[in-house]
Design a protein around this motif. Structure first.
Motif: not given
Length: 379
Positions: A8-11, A46-48
């Motif tokens: 989640r933090s890998h943006e 994931t964040p996307d």
């Protein structure tokens, strides 16, 4: 085994959608896919993404708004979540650097069961900088997808099919005299430009392609009163005015692979500006898979990972004990010219780099992950 990979933090780069990628994104996706193919149930958060996607019988991608919460193993990426929404028996911290955040006073470090690392250099620096026990570290490495570097039809700029000879390793024919740089310019782009100027004097058709978002990096430093700003201003002028140099900017994955396949000699005289930022070299390993000869600096993990598969030289400006003098750009350029003009030497080096890459596939990395999981879970 049920595994949740918390990304989640890998943006910085997209994880689940198309776009410019990174070694970390490749690591997340390739290891998740590989473990799922071996029968494990894997959920990547994931964040996307806007909704969940099932991408294989036992592989799901989830948005950060909703996702599974219970698993046998949770893998966190780089940093620890102070309030993790997961319940699991085993916690893994997949750090792609040597300075992960593990709580205000490293309070969460004891909770981590394992740290997969890319190299012994990565492990040593991680254990030096953080309260990480060596026995919790497992060298899993990074990999390449050899199929990306097999023979394919390539079209020229006008869309015509080009005829290429095949090397015995299956790669398309190299562009004679081609050099390729695709990394943060702060890692020594100015040295590469110096080397290229010297190579060009001996190899008249030499070319240098720079595949990176140089303009963005330049804009971030251009008005600073710093050495870095001066160096980047110099790089900008030379990128725009030096015959044979092309600034390609950002490339997608297919374009990067094409450039790697065309590269004859990849030179990386890097002296990383931050400790722990050269703990593997996935781009260099991909160039090896493409059959390019490698000329690399002796910093951090390069000697360990590439060993006899590359020409390793000291960083420009540092003392060279073998020669009892400081190393200069000419030393790198001499090596590059020899590789470009001596076909026998180039072929031997190319074959060594390809052989090295064949021992660093994602399949091998997944093997290492399974071995690590079995060890920490007592199987």
């Amino acid at each position: 085994m049920k595994i949740i990979w918390d990304a989640r933090s890998h943006e910085m780069y997209p994880v689940a959608t198309a776009g410019l990628t990174s070694g970390t994104v490749q690591m997340i996706n390739e290891i998740s896919k590989g473990l799922a193919a071996r029968g494990h149930t894997v959920h990547v958060v994931t964040p996307d993404l806007g909704h969940e996607e099932q991408r294989a019988p036992t592989l799901w991608y989830w948005p950060r708004e909703y996702f599974p919460h219970k698993a046998d193993v949770v893998v966190m990426t780089m940093h620890m979540d102070p309030n993790p929404p997961f319940i699991a028996d085993t916690l893994i911290l997949a750090t792609f650097g040597t300075d992960p955040w593990m709580g205000p006073n490293n309070d969460f470090a004891p909770a981590v069961d394992a740290y997969p690392v890319f190299s012994q250099c990565h492990q040593d620096l991680l254990c030096t900088n953080r309260p990480v026990l060596p026995e919790k570290c497992h060298i899993t490495g990074l990999g390449v997808t050899l199929a990306d570097y097999a023979w394919r039809t390539i079209l020229d700029d006008a869309g015509r099919e080009q005829a290429h000879e095949m090397h015995q390793d299956g790669c398309r024919r190299k562009v004679s005299g081609r050099m390729l740089y695709a990394n943060d310019p702060a890692r020594g782009l100015w040295h590469v430009l110096d080397i290229f100027d010297l190579v060009k004097k001996e190899v008249k058709d030499a070319t240098l392609h720079v595949a990176y978002d140089f303009d963005r990096q330049f804009a971030a430093h251009m008005w600073e009163h710093s050495l870095m700003a001066q160096l980047l201003w110099d790089c900008k002028k030379r990128l725009e005015s030096t015959p044979g140099v092309r600034n390609l900017g950002l490339l997608d994955r297919t374009e990067v692979v094409r450039e790697q396949l065309e590269c004859q000699v990849h030179v990386m005289p890097s002296d990383p500006p931050n400790v722990g930022t050269q703990i593997h070299g996935i781009f260099q390993m991909e160039c090896a898979a493409a059959g390019a000869a490698l000329v690399l600096s002796d910093r951090e993990a390069f000697p360990e990972v590439f060993g006899e598969g590359a020409v390793i030289l000291p960083v420009i400006g540092t003392y060279w004990p073998e020669q009892e003098r400081r190393i200069i750009a000419d030393d790198y350029a001499t090596t590059v010219v020899e590789l470009m003009t001596d076909q026998t030497k180039w072929q031997g080096t190319s074959q060594k780099t390809r052989a090295l890459a064949e021992t660093h596939t994602w399949e091998h990395v997944v093997d290492n992950w399974e071995r690590m999981l079995n060890v920490i879970r007592g199987k």
